[in-house]
Scaffold this motif. Structure first.
Motif, mmCIF file in Angstrom:
data_model
loop_
_atom_site.group_PDB
_atom_site.id
_atom_site.type_symbol
_atom_site.label_atom_id
_atom_site.label_comp_id
_atom_site.label_asym_id
_atom_site.label_seq_id
_atom_site.Cartn_x
_atom_site.Cartn_y
_atom_site.Cartn_z
ATOM 1 N N LEU A 1 0.824 -1.210 0.000
ATOM 2 C CA LEU A 1 0.000 0.000 0.000
ATOM 3 C C LEU A 1 0.856 1.257 0.000
ATOM 4 N N ASP A 2 1.921 1.268 0.796
ATOM 5 C CA ASP A 2 2.832 2.418 0.814
ATOM 6 C C ASP A 2 3.470 2.631 -0.555
ATOM 7 N N LYS A 3 3.879 1.541 -1.189
ATOM 8 C CA LYS A 3 4.495 1.621 -2.523
ATOM 9 C C LYS A 3 3.494 2.173 -3.532
ATOM 10 N N MET A 4 2.251 1.703 -3.475
ATOM 11 C CA MET A 4 1.220 2.184 -4.389
ATOM 12 C C MET A 4 0.955 3.671 -4.172
ATOM 13 N N LYS A 5 0.868 4.105 -2.918
ATOM 14 C CA LYS A 5 0.640 5.517 -2.630
ATOM 15 C C LYS A 5 1.763 6.386 -3.168
ATOM 16 N N THR A 6 2.993 5.931 -2.997
ATOM 17 C CA THR A 6 4.153 6.666 -3.501
ATOM 18 C C THR A 6 4.102 6.764 -5.019
ATOM 19 N N MET A 7 3.769 5.670 -5.677
ATOM 20 C CA MET A 7 3.692 5.667 -7.137
ATOM 21 C C MET A 7 2.610 6.612 -7.623
ATOM 22 N N ILE A 8 1.482 6.649 -6.927
ATOM 23 C CA ILE A 8 0.383 7.529 -7.334
ATOM 24 C C ILE A 8 0.780 8.989 -7.142
ATOM 25 N N GLU A 9 1.425 9.293 -6.023
ATOM 26 C CA GLU A 9 1.827 10.669 -5.741
ATOM 27 C C GLU A 9 2.906 11.156 -6.703
ATOM 28 N N GLU A 10 3.841 10.290 -7.082
ATOM 29 C CA GLU A 10 4.942 10.676 -7.955
ATOM 30 C C GLU A 10 4.592 10.551 -9.432
ATOM 31 N N GLY A 11 3.506 9.914 -9.726
ATOM 32 C CA GLY A 11 3.123 9.685 -11.114
ATOM 33 C C GLY A 11 3.573 8.308 -11.559
ATOM 34 N N VAL A 12 2.682 7.581 -12.173
ATOM 35 C CA VAL A 12 2.960 6.211 -12.585
ATOM 36 C C VAL A 12 3.202 6.183 -14.085
ATOM 37 N N THR A 13 4.319 5.605 -14.474
ATOM 38 C CA THR A 13 4.587 5.413 -15.897
ATOM 39 C C THR A 13 4.126 4.011 -16.290
#
Length: 81
Positions: free
Chosen positions: A31-43
């Motif tokens: 969940l933390d990894k997903m939140k980080t990816m969403i906040e930073e933008g997902v390629t």
């Protein structure tokens, strides 16, 4: 002969009773990894790498996910339908 037993317990109680490992730490890490990816933008490459690590079906499952995300991208990406 058929016997039915109903057990009223929480998922945590059932996990402990059956001797299954506690995966909540791993779940929280994902969940933390997903939140980080969403906040930073997902390629797309990041999403593919993540999905590939989760795929039990190998390449067939990866193609299923790729097709689904392509359809989502086409439906919402350009506004053209």
């Amino acid at each position: 002969m058929k016997i039915t037993v109903d057990v009223d317990c929480t998922p945590e109680e059932a996990r402990r009773f059956m001797g299954l490992p506690d995966m909540s730490v791993i779940h929280d890490a994902y969940l933390d990894k997903m939140k980080t990816m969403i906040e930073e933008g997902v390629t797309p490459d990041m999403m593919e790498t993540m999905m590939r690590s989760w795929m039990p079906m190998g390449e067939t499952g990866m193609n299923l996910w790729r097709t689904m995300f392509d359809q989502i991208g086409r439906a919402g990406g350009s506004g053209d339908k």
